[in-house]
Design a protein around this motif. Structure first.
Motif, PDB file in Angstrom:
ATOM      1  N   UNK A 184       4.865   3.250   2.671  1.00 43.92           N
ATOM      2  CA  UNK A 184       4.238   4.550   2.915  1.00 43.92           C
ATOM      3  C   UNK A 184       3.132   4.842   1.911  1.00 43.92           C
ATOM      4  N   UNK A 185       3.211   4.174   0.731  1.00 43.31           N
ATOM      5  CA  UNK A 185       2.165   4.280  -0.283  1.00 43.31           C
ATOM      6  C   UNK A 185       2.149   2.975  -1.074  1.00 43.31           C
ATOM      7  N   UNK A 186       1.503   2.988  -2.227  1.00 42.46           N
ATOM      8  CA  UNK A 186       1.385   1.760  -3.007  1.00 42.46           C
ATOM      9  C   UNK A 186       2.418   1.609  -4.111  1.00 42.46           C
ATOM     10  N   UNK A 187       3.537   2.340  -4.035  1.00 46.44           N
ATOM     11  CA  UNK A 187       4.534   2.276  -5.106  1.00 46.44           C
ATOM     12  C   UNK A 187       5.105   0.872  -5.256  1.00 46.44           C
ATOM     13  N   UNK A 188       5.282   0.147  -4.163  1.00 48.78           N
ATOM     14  CA  UNK A 188       5.822  -1.205  -4.248  1.00 48.78           C
ATOM     15  C   UNK A 188       4.952  -2.073  -5.152  1.00 48.78           C
ATOM     16  N   UNK A 189       3.642  -1.947  -5.014  1.00 50.23           N
ATOM     17  CA  UNK A 189       2.735  -2.710  -5.874  1.00 50.23           C
ATOM     18  C   UNK A 189       2.875  -2.276  -7.323  1.00 50.23           C
ATOM     19  N   UNK A 190       2.899  -0.971  -7.560  1.00 58.13           N
ATOM     20  CA  UNK A 190       2.990  -0.444  -8.920  1.00 58.13           C
ATOM     21  C   UNK A 190       4.261  -0.925  -9.614  1.00 58.13           C
TER      22      UNK A 190
END
Length: 425
Positions: A184-190
């Motif tokens: 849903x956002x870029x938290x996985x990357x972070x």
């Protein structure tokens, strides 16, 4: 505990990824008593789930909540769903919410993850293509999530070319992160980037010497554990005796260390629980998890091995134990053991005694905790904790503590990873 697969919304496109709750029922409810009636058991689980959600809501709504309180609840009761898990990971990793990319696509594009140029592109593709089999049963959904996983890994490696180097097993941890954070956002990357730069950094070095050095700490740790077992039954064989008598290096624990044992965990719920715990603790915790697996394995057939112990037998026994004896392993209880072992034998004490002989480099992540992103007081208590056992006088000679040449062990690891990347093992 089973993976709970969300239902496709009416009218949703077939190529739309279905949100996967990597917990399903919480870790705490998985340990509930099984009743005779399945409906009653499920109602009790739901009730516990609701109560746990309330406890987490109360804790996270407290502006003065400490990292210690969060770690304690993670370890004792688990995280009931991915919505709460996202909040917990953001807090434990000190992520600035404003720094999280607004979309998963943006996070990948910023690092040119859709057109990667790093040198590990072929092997990443092969590893991803054989991933998520047991975690996502539906073939269509599995294909969608594999694409996301491929882009996520490529983005992190592309962003840190020359600094982070891919290893086999990295995709297992990345899978748990992806399914927990969603797209849903870029938290996985972070999250994956932060873990890679800190918790996993030793494993992502250009050579595998730091990984081999960490493996050299396993036998000394096992010695400490077994030396404390005053009431250990004579019928229970010694893991240290088997390893030292056979001359088997700790190479059998390599995959447990590199993947946080996620590749042998029977379901995604427990694998994600381990990630929850690892995020909030000392980077030596995977080593303690490996020790816990070895200790558990002793009672399931080690005594049946022929004497004197032979290297092939011992290596195969320990290395295949989690899968070969999967029906005997009580994983919910086993994954609690590393923290208990760490409390008895803190990393600081272990490193003080054995780091030099194990050739742990000063630059190792084991010596650089707490991490730079952490605030004062954020680290777990084991770093400076007191040890409950008085160390015996032990020589640190390599022969005495079961160490092998880091160079030779690293070479063996490199050969294994290279061969298995093409054979699919």
């Amino acid at each position: 505990m089973l993976i709970v697969q969300g239902k496709k919304r009416r009218g949703a496109r077939s190529d739309t990824p279905v949100a996967h709750d990597t917990t399903g029922v919480s870790y705490a409810s998985s340990r509930s008593l099984y009743g005779n009636n399945e409906g009653d058991r499920r109602r009790r689980e739901i009730h516990k789930e609701i109560q746990l959600c309330r406890r987490w809501d109360d804790l996270l709504s407290n502006a003065n909540v400490s990292k210690k309180q969060i770690r304690q609840l993670v370890c004792t009761d688990g995280i009931p769903n991915n919505s709460i898990r996202r909040q917990v990971w953001i807090l434990l990793l000190n992520v600035d919410k404003d720094s999280i990319p607004r979309s998963f696509k943006d996070a990948i594009q910023r690092c040119d993850g859709f057109n990667p140029s790093h040198k590990y592109v072929p092997i990443v593709f092969r590893d991803v293509e054989r991933s998520l089999w047991t975690w996502i049963p539906d073939p269509a959904q599995r294909s969608i999530w594999r694409t996301h996983l491929l882009n996520l890994i490529n983005a992190v490696l592309n962003q840190h070319q020359g600094k982070l180097h891919y290893y086999q097993g990295y995709h297992d941890i990345a899978s748990a992160v992806l399914l927990s954070c969603g797209v849903e956002d870029g938290l996985a990357f972070t999250v994956l980037e932060r873990l890679s730069l800190h918790h996993l950094r030793d494993f992502m070095a250009p050579q595998l010497t730091e990984t081999a050095a960490q493996l050299n700490l396993l036998v000394p740790l096992l010695k400490l554990i077994e030396s404390k077992e005053i009431d250990r039954s004579e019928s229970l064989p010694s893991a240290v005796e088997a390893i030292e008598e056979s001359g088997a290096p700790a190479f059998f624990a390599l995959s447990w260390l590199l993947t946080w044992a996620s590749h042998v965990i029977p379901n995604v719920s427990l694998a994600t629980y381990i990630v929850d715990v690892m995020i909030g603790h000392h980077p030596a915790l995977p080593l303690y998890l490996s020790a816990a697996i070895v200790i558990e394995s002793r009672q399931h057939g080690l005594a049946a091995l022929p004497r004197p112990y032979q290297m092939p037998h011992v290596h195969q026994y320990f290395g295949t134990f989690p899968i070969a004896k999967a029906n005997l392993v009580k994983w919910p209880q086993l994954v609690q053991q590393p923290l208990k072992i760490m409390n008895d034998f803190p990393p600081a004490q272990l490193l003080q005694e054995y780091a030099a002989a194990a050739t742990i480099a000063p630059t190792s992540t084991l010596f650089n905790y707490p991490f730079p992103y952490m605030s004062p007081g954020d680290q777990d208590d084991t770093r400076s904790g007191t040890i409950a056992f008085s160390f015996r006088s032990m020589t640190v000679a390599k022969k005495a503590i079961g160490l092998v040449s880091v160079t030779s062990l690293a070479a063996a690891i490199t050969a294994y990873v290279y061969v298995s990347s093409f054979t699919g093992t």
